[in-house]
Scaffold this motif. Sequence first.
Motif, PDB file in Angstrom:
ATOM      1  N   THR A 124     -96.776  63.068  -3.715  1.00 29.14           N
ATOM      2  CA  THR A 124     -96.019  62.597  -2.553  1.00 29.14           C
ATOM      3  C   THR A 124     -96.014  61.077  -2.481  1.00 29.14           C
ATOM      4  OG1 THR A 124     -96.646  64.598  -1.349  1.00 29.14           O
ATOM      5  CG2 THR A 124     -95.836  62.745  -0.045  1.00 29.14           C
ATOM      6  N   ALA A 125     -97.150  60.458  -2.743  1.00 23.86           N
ATOM      7  CA  ALA A 125     -97.230  58.995  -2.703  1.00 23.86           C
ATOM      8  C   ALA A 125     -96.325  58.367  -3.758  1.00 23.86           C
ATOM      9  CB  ALA A 125     -98.670  58.543  -2.893  1.00 23.86           C
ATOM     10  N   ALA A 126     -96.328  58.930  -4.955  1.00 24.19           N
ATOM     11  CA  ALA A 126     -95.483  58.392  -6.032  1.00 24.19           C
ATOM     12  C   ALA A 126     -94.004  58.557  -5.689  1.00 24.19           C
ATOM     13  CB  ALA A 126     -95.804  59.095  -7.345  1.00 24.19           C
TER      14      ALA A 126
ATOM     15  N   LEU B  60     -87.894  69.839  -0.147  1.00 19.40           N
ATOM     16  CA  LEU B  60     -88.640  70.512  -1.217  1.00 19.40           C
ATOM     17  C   LEU B  60     -87.875  70.446  -2.536  1.00 19.40           C
ATOM     18  CD1 LEU B  60     -90.057  73.654   0.619  1.00 19.40           C
ATOM     19  CD2 LEU B  60     -91.295  71.606  -0.090  1.00 19.40           C
ATOM     20  N   GLN B  61     -86.556  70.571  -2.479  1.00 21.61           N
ATOM     21  CA  GLN B  61     -85.755  70.459  -3.698  1.00 21.61           C
ATOM     22  C   GLN B  61     -85.813  69.043  -4.256  1.00 21.61           C
ATOM     23  OE1 GLN B  61     -84.154  73.025  -5.431  1.00 21.61           O
ATOM     24  NE2 GLN B  61     -84.119  71.365  -6.957  1.00 21.61           N
ATOM     25  N   PHE B  62     -85.785  68.070  -3.361  1.00 19.26           N
ATOM     26  CA  PHE B  62     -85.890  66.672  -3.773  1.00 19.26           C
ATOM     27  C   PHE B  62     -87.232  66.412  -4.460  1.00 19.26           C
ATOM     28  CE2 PHE B  62     -86.945  62.181  -2.748  1.00 19.26           C
ATOM     29  CZ  PHE B  62     -85.897  61.572  -3.422  1.00 19.26           C
ATOM     30  N   GLU B  63     -88.280  67.020  -3.912  1.00 15.91           N
ATOM     31  CA  GLU B  63     -89.617  66.900  -4.491  1.00 15.91           C
ATOM     32  C   GLU B  63     -89.645  67.483  -5.902  1.00 15.91           C
ATOM     33  OE1 GLU B  63     -94.100  67.650  -2.732  1.00 15.91           O
ATOM     34  OE2 GLU B  63     -92.569  69.168  -2.343  1.00 15.91           O
ATOM     35  N   GLN B  64     -89.006  68.647  -6.069  1.00 14.96           N
ATOM     36  CA  GLN B  64     -88.949  69.286  -7.382  1.00 14.96           C
ATOM     37  C   GLN B  64     -88.135  68.436  -8.364  1.00 14.96           C
ATOM     38  OE1 GLN B  64     -90.293  71.605  -8.944  1.00 14.96           O
ATOM     39  NE2 GLN B  64     -88.932  72.817 -10.222  1.00 14.96           N
TER      40      GLN B  64
ATOM     41  N   VAL C 298     -95.471  72.388 -11.863  1.00 16.54           N
ATOM     42  CA  VAL C 298     -96.028  72.228 -10.529  1.00 16.54           C
ATOM     43  C   VAL C 298     -95.252  73.122  -9.579  1.00 16.54           C
ATOM     44  CG1 VAL C 298     -96.404  70.614  -8.603  1.00 16.54           C
ATOM     45  CG2 VAL C 298     -96.750  69.845 -10.963  1.00 16.54           C
ATOM     46  N   VAL C 299     -95.955  73.804  -8.695  1.00 18.19           N
ATOM     47  CA  VAL C 299     -95.331  74.604  -7.647  1.00 18.19           C
ATOM     48  C   VAL C 299     -95.838  74.070  -6.314  1.00 18.19           C
ATOM     49  CG1 VAL C 299     -95.076  76.896  -6.631  1.00 18.19           C
ATOM     50  CG2 VAL C 299     -95.213  76.636  -9.129  1.00 18.19           C
ATOM     51  N   MET C 300     -94.916  73.610  -5.451  1.00 18.12           N
ATOM     52  CA  MET C 300     -95.348  73.081  -4.159  1.00 18.12           C
ATOM     53  C   MET C 300     -94.403  73.531  -3.057  1.00 18.12           C
ATOM     54  SD  MET C 300     -96.849  69.244  -4.564  1.00 18.12           S
ATOM     55  CE  MET C 300     -98.130  68.869  -5.746  1.00 18.12           C
ATOM     56  N   THR C 301     -94.988  73.892  -1.933  1.00 20.16           N
ATOM     57  CA  THR C 301     -94.183  74.261  -0.767  1.00 20.16           C
ATOM     58  C   THR C 301     -94.447  73.309   0.394  1.00 20.16           C
ATOM     59  OG1 THR C 301     -95.864  75.827   0.041  1.00 20.16           O
ATOM     60  CG2 THR C 301     -94.168  76.686  -1.441  1.00 20.16           C
TER      61      THR C 301
END
Length: 566
Positions: free
Chosen positions: A114-116, A423-427, A440-443
């Motif tokens: 998240t920080a990156a 969440l899509q942006f994160e992926q 990586v899997v994140m919710t």
Amino acid sequence: MKELSCFERKVSRLNSRKILALILIAAVTGLPVSAQSAAHRAGAPAGSGKSASATRERPGVAAFRARVEKIVGAVDVNRGYWGMLVEDADSGEVLYSLNADRYFLPASNAKLFTAALTLATLGSDYCFHTTVESRSALGSDGVLAGDLVLVGRGDPNLSNRVFPFAKKAERDGPPEKILAEMADAVMAHGVKKITGDVIGDDSYFAGGAYPSGWAIDDMLWSYGVPVSALEVNDGVFFLELQAGEAAGAPATFTIAPSTNIYQIRNEVVTGPKGSPQKFTVSRDPGSILIIVSGSMPVGAQPHSMGIAIDRPAEFAAALLKNLLEARGVVVEGRAGARHMGDDGAWYKLDGSPAYPSVKVEVSTGSRAPMEFETPYVLAEHISLPLSDALRVMAKISQNLHAEMFLRAAARQKTGDPSADAALQFEQDFRVGIGLKEDDVVMTDASGLSRKDMVSPQSEVSLLRWVTEQPWAATYRSILPVAGEDGTLMDRMKNTPAAGNVWAKTGSLTHVDSLAGYATSTRGAHLVFSFIGNNNNLKPKAATDVLDALTIAMVEELGPRRAAAHK
């Protein structure tokens, strides 16, 4: 017993040459057969490409491996599931790997990603803007004929937090300090009376207040605050209990910041001096009733608890209304909230402003017309740069802040205010830096979700990618430093790791993690990830394991020897 017998029969039929081959492999690499098998099961880490002899030449690798095996082989520790990867930060050479590409629950190590993402998207100098606005012009008599709206845009630090962060989180003044300053600004505009309501508007974000994978018992406490674009005091209020003067007397309590949003049923009694102190706090989902029971002994120090505000926009509005009324402003309406999709919300479902600013001329009698913008901005708070805010998030592992950063970054980049878009942006970000979609899997963004999965390899890949970015120094500066600050302030003190390890901590029930950067006593620059899952260790015992691994890494691993001149 039947399965064990089958296994024994298979072993007895092994070709003696295969057994000899395993022994020879272990001898060449310096790994015992058990460790070699674990490494094989994990698969070769991406980009290792190093021969066994190259690894053998590296100073300290064998000594480090031996210490790791002793640490994780200890009673109780060995019942857990451990994943590790240590690489040379300069060359990418793999120095140690165990289950490096297997999935683990990361806990707050998720904040590394998240920080990156936030720095890459928003930049170190990004600032949040929070405003108090109205669609109505202020009359010459000081009457605002309409609603006063507090508009949140994702600032996580509307509080009394002291900046810059130094060693630990500090506070100065009342929790509602920034809202009080905004109330003063409204007064300075000459507002004397508001005929409408005081509204908290968090429509800058849409949905996703509780990310998937959060537990229901998280919702009561400061680490499980619902995500909103308008959060005051980290989304918590402090409930402080004070024992009575005599045994049997009821305990008293105070709330800060105080509003009339919640009802507190205080069932805490004062126990005899020296008696145990214990509390139970409960609040049903959606209820405004909070029940506190238990006992605290005579003479006990006041006990403070951070309770999650489960209706943050409404709470902020009620707080602002109280502050205005305390300053003499008459508010005829009530405190309320507007969310995405509500009539009158400041932002539309597509993320665009419902009331774009338009410059208008307002007659001022004999004086020349003055220009105003509508909606009329009566107060504005501009946050400190993002680098300061990220430092708080990473150093103290603030969950709500991480969620707000992801949402703000995704909205700024895509224009979509929804949780799904975030969440899509994160992926997409992770794939964009070279990770595979399933690495990586994140919710969520904080690591509180029990559905998150990472591998040591994915964390190290991220950390190595960061070293190539122009903001790499800023990123490392936001991480806790061993023995010095944040969540590592009291860990690894008076060891070679103190001051030489910059790493993010993570902990949940049966989960402990540590990942970041280190400089060894021999001058090697290292990047590492240590994760433990499915252990039943007590919190201190679990962090002791991670600290022991980190200290061993710093003490043993050295840089590659220079090639001998011929």
